[in-house]
Design an enzyme around this catalytic site. Structure first.
Site, mmCIF file in Angstrom:
data_model
loop_
_atom_site.group_PDB
_atom_site.id
_atom_site.type_symbol
_atom_site.label_atom_id
_atom_site.label_comp_id
_atom_site.label_asym_id
_atom_site.label_seq_id
_atom_site.Cartn_x
_atom_site.Cartn_y
_atom_site.Cartn_z
ATOM 1 C CB ILE A 19 -18.527 23.969 53.906
ATOM 2 C CG1 ILE A 19 -17.754 24.569 52.725
ATOM 3 C CG2 ILE A 19 -18.975 22.542 53.603
ATOM 4 C CD1 ILE A 19 -16.423 23.877 52.425
ATOM 5 C CG LEU A 65 -16.605 19.552 68.841
ATOM 6 C CD1 LEU A 65 -16.951 18.811 67.556
ATOM 7 C CD2 LEU A 65 -17.232 18.851 70.031
ATOM 8 C CG ASN A 95 -5.210 25.916 55.418
ATOM 9 O OD1 ASN A 95 -4.135 25.714 55.997
ATOM 10 N ND2 ASN A 95 -5.330 25.882 54.110
ATOM 11 C CB SER A 142 -8.869 20.007 52.385
ATOM 12 O OG SER A 142 -8.157 20.895 51.548
ATOM 13 C CE LYS A 143 -6.228 22.870 45.886
ATOM 14 N NZ LYS A 143 -6.147 23.807 46.959
ATOM 15 C CE1 TYR A 155 -7.785 22.548 56.956
ATOM 16 C CE2 TYR A 155 -6.530 22.574 54.914
ATOM 17 C CZ TYR A 155 -7.743 22.630 55.579
ATOM 18 O OH TYR A 155 -8.914 22.753 54.855
ATOM 19 C CE LYS A 159 -9.483 19.561 56.734
ATOM 20 N NZ LYS A 159 -10.876 19.288 57.090
ATOM 21 C CD GLU A 187 -8.979 26.737 45.716
ATOM 22 O OE1 GLU A 187 -9.055 27.713 46.475
ATOM 23 O OE2 GLU A 187 -7.977 25.988 45.674
ATOM 24 C CB THR A 190 -16.240 29.443 53.781
ATOM 25 O OG1 THR A 190 -14.828 29.270 53.919
ATOM 26 C CG2 THR A 190 -16.812 28.342 52.908
HETATM 27 P P1 NAP Z 1 -15.344 28.227 58.225
HETATM 28 O O1 NAP Z 1 -15.869 29.233 57.281
HETATM 29 O O2 NAP Z 1 -14.301 28.658 59.192
HETATM 30 O O3 NAP Z 1 -16.522 27.561 59.055
HETATM 31 C C1 NAP Z 1 -16.203 26.549 59.983
HETATM 32 C C2 NAP Z 1 -17.053 26.674 61.220
HETATM 33 O O4 NAP Z 1 -16.583 25.652 62.143
HETATM 34 C C3 NAP Z 1 -16.881 28.004 61.961
HETATM 35 O O5 NAP Z 1 -18.115 28.408 62.511
HETATM 36 C C4 NAP Z 1 -15.886 27.648 63.078
HETATM 37 O O6 NAP Z 1 -16.005 28.504 64.208
HETATM 38 C C5 NAP Z 1 -16.322 26.231 63.408
HETATM 39 N N1 NAP Z 1 -15.263 25.448 64.050
HETATM 40 C C6 NAP Z 1 -13.946 25.451 63.794
HETATM 41 N N2 NAP Z 1 -13.303 24.571 64.586
HETATM 42 C C7 NAP Z 1 -14.257 24.005 65.367
HETATM 43 C C8 NAP Z 1 -14.241 22.999 66.356
HETATM 44 N N3 NAP Z 1 -13.106 22.433 66.744
HETATM 45 N N4 NAP Z 1 -15.411 22.654 66.933
HETATM 46 C C9 NAP Z 1 -16.588 23.204 66.552
HETATM 47 N N5 NAP Z 1 -16.663 24.160 65.596
HETATM 48 C C10 NAP Z 1 -15.518 24.550 65.015
HETATM 49 O O7 NAP Z 1 -14.729 26.980 57.401
HETATM 50 P P2 NAP Z 1 -15.132 26.351 55.963
HETATM 51 O O8 NAP Z 1 -14.327 27.007 54.914
HETATM 52 O O9 NAP Z 1 -16.601 26.287 55.834
HETATM 53 O O10 NAP Z 1 -14.523 24.886 56.145
HETATM 54 C C11 NAP Z 1 -15.292 23.784 56.563
HETATM 55 C C12 NAP Z 1 -14.530 22.508 56.249
HETATM 56 O O11 NAP Z 1 -14.266 22.438 54.844
HETATM 57 C C13 NAP Z 1 -13.157 22.411 56.948
HETATM 58 O O12 NAP Z 1 -12.946 21.079 57.375
HETATM 59 C C14 NAP Z 1 -12.193 22.765 55.839
HETATM 60 O O13 NAP Z 1 -10.951 22.141 56.022
HETATM 61 C C15 NAP Z 1 -12.903 22.184 54.632
HETATM 62 N N6 NAP Z 1 -12.463 22.798 53.362
HETATM 63 C C16 NAP Z 1 -12.824 24.064 53.025
HETATM 64 C C17 NAP Z 1 -12.399 24.595 51.812
HETATM 65 C C18 NAP Z 1 -12.798 25.969 51.356
HETATM 66 O O14 NAP Z 1 -12.439 26.337 50.223
HETATM 67 N N7 NAP Z 1 -13.493 26.756 52.130
HETATM 68 C C19 NAP Z 1 -11.586 23.825 50.967
HETATM 69 C C20 NAP Z 1 -11.228 22.552 51.338
HETATM 70 C C21 NAP Z 1 -11.681 22.043 52.548
HETATM 71 P P3 NAP Z 1 -14.913 29.712 64.348
HETATM 72 O O15 NAP Z 1 -15.044 30.543 63.119
HETATM 73 O O16 NAP Z 1 -15.322 30.400 65.605
HETATM 74 O O17 NAP Z 1 -13.575 29.035 64.446
#
Ligand code: NAP
Length: 262
Positions: A19, A65, A95, A142-143, A155, A159, A187, A190
């Site tokens: 995202i 971070l 998560n 997040s939902k 988590y 959230k 959902e 990623t």
């Molecule tokens: P992702 O695919 O893991 O991408 C997140 C990126 O952030 C990765 O490059 C990760 O690096 C980096 N990261 C993680 N922790 C970090 C930190 N402390 N400092 C700096 N960079 C950090 O995750 P995503 O699915 O895009 O999720 C992004 C956000 O959307 C999150 O807050 C998640 O809770 C929220 N979200 C996602 C979904 C979904 O369906 N995907 C649903 C609800 C909410 P590494 O991979 O090296 O850790």
């Protein structure tokens, strides 16, 4: 619609994958300058290449971070390289499945701090610059904060707190004209989601089960659809929107019970 983001500087934590990467790309498409705070070197390098080919400006600050100092140093880096901050997208998170029965108190604390601490830290250290720019803050929650998920206490606690902080900061920052909003995905495919899905015995069947319950089009939300809402909230086109929780989820969080067995 011109969002008027040209040459505006936005920090995106976790901005190199999933995202966050879509948000960085949307900011760059709009002429803004994303600063990706993300340790993922390869993904960030690929994105920086793409941006350069399109004559778009962007930066990566390669840091995970985990300590307040990291956020402080990230802000110094941005100010040194860009001279200003027009907004922050707090997005990084994982998560990490620290449950109640299967988890333990120490891991719970770690998970809450890892998912929540840097949301506060970045805004805290960027505040003098956000006051100057009347910046915009978007917290990605997040939902699961509203629905629960099971086996992920740390988590979901973080959230939920991000949603509370959205309201709290919107109030505290009113006098400075700084707006604070949250975007709530459900959902989205990623790298993080893929990893979670692959933890099921039959990931394909699990994915089918999930998408069949998403009211609008019975499909996942794309990362670009999340990013579109985020850039709108960063822009002056949303100038009178603050303290809001915006669900970009095809109706998943709210409409399912209203519709029943659709
Ligand atoms: P992702 O695919 O893991 O991408 C997140 C990126 O952030 C990765 O490059 C990760 O690096 C980096 N990261 C993680 N922790 C970090 C930190 N402390 N400092 C700096 N960079 C950090 O995750 P995503 O699915 O895009 O999720 C992004 C956000 O959307 C999150 O807050 C998640 O809770 C929220 N979200 C996602 C979904 C979904 O369906 N995907 C649903 C609800 C909410 P590494 O991979 O090296 O850790």
């Amino acid at each position: 619609m011109d969002l008027n983001l040209k040459d505006k500087v936005f920090l995106v934590s976790g901005g190199a994958k999933g995202i966050g990467a879509a948000i960085s790309s949307s900011i760059a498409e709009e002429g803004g300058i994303p600063v990706m705070i993300d340790p993922s070197e390869n993904e960030a390098a690929n994105l920086l290449d793409e941006f350069e080919k399109k004559d778009q400006k962007a930066f990566q600050y390669p840091q995970r971070l985990t300590e307040p100092e990291h956020a402080k140093e990230a802000i110094s880096y941005v100010i040194k390289n860009c001279g200003k901050i027009d907004g922050i997208v707090n997005n990084a998170g994982a998560n990490d499945g620290i449950g109640l029965e299967k988890g333990n108190p120490l891991d719970f604390r770690k998970s809450v701090v890892n998912n929540l601490g840097h949301y506060y830290d970045l805004v805290h250290f960027a505040l003098p610059y956000l006051k100057k720019s009347k910046g915009s803050i978007v917290n990605i929650s997040s939902k699961t904060a509203l629905t629960g998920q099971g086996n992920t206490s740390g988590y979901t606690a973080a959230k939920g707190a991000q949603l509370s902080l959205t309201r709290e900061w919107a109030v505290e920052l009113l006098p400075y004209g700084i707006r604070v909003n949250a975007v709530i995905p459900a959902e989205v495919m990623t790298p993080l989601y893929r990893k979670w899905l692959d933890s099921f015995e039959d990931p394909k069947a699990q994915l089918q089960k999930i998408t069949s319950r998403i009211p609008l089009d019975r499909r996942m939300t794309s990362a670009e659809e999340i990013a579109n809402t985020v850039v709108f909230l960063l822009s002056e086109k949303s100038a009178h929107t603050t303290g809001q929780w915006i669900f970009v989820d095809g109706g998943y969080t709210h409409l399912d019970r209203a519709i029943g067995n659709f």
